[in-house]
Design a protein around this motif. Structure first.
Motif, PDB file in Angstrom:
ATOM      1  N   LYS A 230       0.701  53.099 -41.701  1.00 54.57           N
ATOM      2  CA  LYS A 230       0.905  51.715 -40.906  1.00 54.57           C
ATOM      3  C   LYS A 230       0.930  50.696 -41.841  1.00 54.57           C
ATOM      4  CE  LYS A 230      -1.161  50.502 -36.991  1.00 54.57           C
ATOM      5  NZ  LYS A 230      -2.182  50.219 -36.108  1.00 54.57           N
ATOM      6  N   LEU A 231       0.155  50.491 -43.030  1.00 51.39           N
ATOM      7  CA  LEU A 231       0.003  49.220 -43.857  1.00 51.39           C
ATOM      8  C   LEU A 231       1.399  49.378 -44.704  1.00 51.39           C
ATOM      9  CD1 LEU A 231      -3.733  50.047 -45.342  1.00 51.39           C
ATOM     10  CD2 LEU A 231      -2.925  48.179 -43.778  1.00 51.39           C
TER      11      LEU A 231
ATOM     12  N   VAL B  76       4.262  50.334 -43.449  1.00 53.03           N
ATOM     13  CA  VAL B  76       5.267  49.886 -42.740  1.00 53.03           C
ATOM     14  C   VAL B  76       5.327  48.413 -42.548  1.00 53.03           C
ATOM     15  CG1 VAL B  76       6.080  49.648 -40.292  1.00 53.03           C
ATOM     16  CG2 VAL B  76       5.710  51.787 -41.254  1.00 53.03           C
ATOM     17  N   ARG B  77       4.227  47.757 -42.405  1.00 54.30           N
ATOM     18  CA  ARG B  77       3.710  46.337 -42.238  1.00 54.30           C
ATOM     19  C   ARG B  77       4.308  45.475 -43.522  1.00 54.30           C
ATOM     20  NH1 ARG B  77      -2.318  45.381 -39.844  1.00 54.30           N
ATOM     21  NH2 ARG B  77      -1.768  46.490 -37.729  1.00 54.30           N
ATOM     22  N   PHE B  78       3.988  46.339 -44.880  1.00 54.30           N
ATOM     23  CA  PHE B  78       4.547  45.773 -46.145  1.00 54.30           C
ATOM     24  C   PHE B  78       6.012  45.707 -45.989  1.00 54.30           C
ATOM     25  CE2 PHE B  78       5.957  46.534 -50.370  1.00 54.30           C
ATOM     26  CZ  PHE B  78       5.070  45.324 -51.078  1.00 54.30           C
TER      27      PHE B  78
ATOM     28  N   LYS C 224       8.089  45.887 -43.656  1.00 52.79           N
ATOM     29  CA  LYS C 224       8.734  44.766 -42.958  1.00 52.79           C
ATOM     30  C   LYS C 224       8.410  43.518 -43.261  1.00 52.79           C
ATOM     31  CE  LYS C 224       8.081  46.984 -38.364  1.00 52.79           C
ATOM     32  NZ  LYS C 224       7.441  47.078 -36.983  1.00 52.79           N
ATOM     33  N   ARG C 225       7.322  43.140 -44.048  1.00 54.87           N
ATOM     34  CA  ARG C 225       7.232  41.528 -44.601  1.00 54.87           C
ATOM     35  C   ARG C 225       8.313  41.369 -45.616  1.00 54.87           C
ATOM     36  NH1 ARG C 225       0.345  41.135 -45.163  1.00 54.87           N
ATOM     37  NH2 ARG C 225       0.041  40.989 -42.929  1.00 54.87           N
TER      38      ARG C 225
ATOM     39  N   GLU D 292      11.705  40.924 -44.187  1.00 56.64           N
ATOM     40  CA  GLU D 292      11.754  39.715 -43.419  1.00 56.64           C
ATOM     41  C   GLU D 292      12.200  38.586 -44.638  1.00 56.64           C
ATOM     42  OE1 GLU D 292       8.318  39.085 -41.435  1.00 56.64           O
ATOM     43  OE2 GLU D 292       8.902  40.680 -39.743  1.00 56.64           O
TER      44      GLU D 292
ATOM     45  N   GLU E 283      16.705  47.605 -42.333  1.00 52.76           N
ATOM     46  CA  GLU E 283      15.206  47.112 -42.153  1.00 52.76           C
ATOM     47  C   GLU E 283      14.561  48.564 -41.615  1.00 52.76           C
ATOM     48  OE1 GLU E 283      11.751  44.540 -39.846  1.00 52.76           O
ATOM     49  OE2 GLU E 283      14.002  43.801 -40.173  1.00 52.76           O
ATOM     50  N   LYS E 284      15.159  48.920 -40.262  1.00 53.91           N
ATOM     51  CA  LYS E 284      14.706  50.075 -39.729  1.00 53.91           C
ATOM     52  C   LYS E 284      14.733  51.274 -40.370  1.00 53.91           C
ATOM     53  CE  LYS E 284      15.509  48.510 -35.159  1.00 53.91           C
ATOM     54  NZ  LYS E 284      16.251  48.513 -33.612  1.00 53.91           N
TER      55      LYS E 284
ATOM     56  N   VAL F 174      12.034  51.361 -43.022  1.00 57.68           N
ATOM     57  CA  VAL F 174      10.676  51.414 -42.551  1.00 57.68           C
ATOM     58  C   VAL F 174      10.518  53.151 -42.103  1.00 57.68           C
ATOM     59  CG1 VAL F 174       9.445  51.283 -40.366  1.00 57.68           C
ATOM     60  CG2 VAL F 174      10.314  49.092 -41.266  1.00 57.68           C
TER      61      VAL F 174
ATOM     62  N   LYS G 130       7.683  55.660 -43.917  1.00 65.14           N
ATOM     63  CA  LYS G 130       7.002  56.352 -43.082  1.00 65.14           C
ATOM     64  C   LYS G 130       6.973  57.830 -43.213  1.00 65.14           C
ATOM     65  CE  LYS G 130       6.565  54.699 -38.807  1.00 65.14           C
ATOM     66  NZ  LYS G 130       7.002  54.517 -37.274  1.00 65.14           N
TER      67      LYS G 130
END
Length: 299
Positions: A56-57, A59-61, A63-64, A67, A76-77, A80, A84
């Motif tokens: 989870k962390l 994936v958030r990283f 995405k940031r 972006e 981007e997908k 991710v 993962k």
């Protein structure tokens, strides 16, 4: 004199007792092995929970980071998904080694390689679509939101996954297209540019001055606000029709299907209005019948 081949009852009883004892010993060993493995299984569950948090962390990283760049949504997908999968693969390998200490990373990777070959043959189509999905996401063309046409399927690209692409038809239906189909076959991207060229046929009667008619049609098209005058308007006399001389009228406007319908509607209305105002006939189809003998007409 015949030999006696019968087995004494006592010997049969001893064999049954030995079998039951062996089964009991095996069950006891299995139970003891399960009890000994409980701490390792508990640690493996903790490792899987930590893997879930790390995924989870991560994936958030990702995405940031994406972006803040010019990454397309499909890339981007893809990033991710890869991050993962990598985190979960490492976590599952560590958990498996904890539960089964005899395993080593080398033997586990070798086993995964053999299994991957067998699975690859069994699920060839799935992996083909998976790899095609990765390549589609990596290439620059065909972004989410584009209107495409491929093998009779036409619509707006709504979503791209690693196995299939969701194409929304203009009437609202969605088609799930395997990625391999979009990768192997020619794909026409109708909205690759913000504008595209449109055309319509306009016919005038044979007794019309064609130069004058072309000027009238040009002025009519130029009066439409949706037409890009900077890219030019083409008025070509294209053919001698059955009852008219036909002009091929071409102009540039928005590339989306809605833009196409709106600009075509306004251009046709403007041409019809301009030809009527100029007194130029847009003829109906004429049919001429020829007879060898005079046709008697009753008065």
């Amino acid at each position: 004199m015949q030999a006696d081949n019968t087995t004494p009852a006592g010997e049969t009883y001893d064999q049954n007792v030995d079998t039951m004892a062996t089964l009991t010993d095996q069950l006891v060993d299995m139970g003891e092995g399960f009890i000994r493995a409980l701490p390792g299984m508990a640690i493996a569950l903790v490792i899987l929970f930590i893997t879930w948090l790390v995924a989870k962390l991560a994936v958030r990283f990702v995405k940031r980071v994406t972006e803040k760049t010019d990454f397309r949504e499909s890339l981007e997908k893809l990033a991710v998904t890869i991050v993962k999968l990598a985190v979960w693969l490492v976590g599952i390998m560590i958990a498996a080694i904890v539960v089964m200490p005899g395993l080593t990373p080398g033997s586990l990777i070798a086993g995964l390689g053999i299994g991957a070959v067998a699975i690859g043959f069994a699920f060839q189509d799935i992996f083909e679509n998976f790899l095609a999905g990765v390549l589609i996401m990596l290439r620059e063309k065909m972004r989410i939101g584009d209107v495409i046409e491929c093998e009779g399927i036409k619509g707006k690209v709504e979503h791209i996954t690693l196995r299939e692409t969701y194409v929304r038809d203009m009437s609202g239906e969605v088609t799930l297209v395997p990625n391999a189909m979009l990768f192997k076959n020619p794909v026409e991207i109708l909205t690759d540019q913000s504008q595209r060229r449109h055309d319509v046929v306009a016919g005038v009667s044979y007794d019309t001055d064609l130069d004058h008619a072309a000027d009238v049609i040009r002025q009519a098209v130029e009066s439409v606000d949706l037409v890009d005058k900077a890219k030019g308007i083409d008025i070509f006399a294209s053919e001698f029709g059955a009852s008219s001389v036909n002009f091929n009228v071409r102009w540039w406007a928005g590339s989306k299907p809605r833009d196409m319908h709106e600009s075509r509607d306004k251009v046709i209305r403007a041409i019809k209005r301009a030809l009527d105002d100029a007194g130029i006939e847009i003829p109906f189809p004429y049919i001429t019948h020829t007879f060898k003998e005079p046709v008697p007409i009753d008065k």
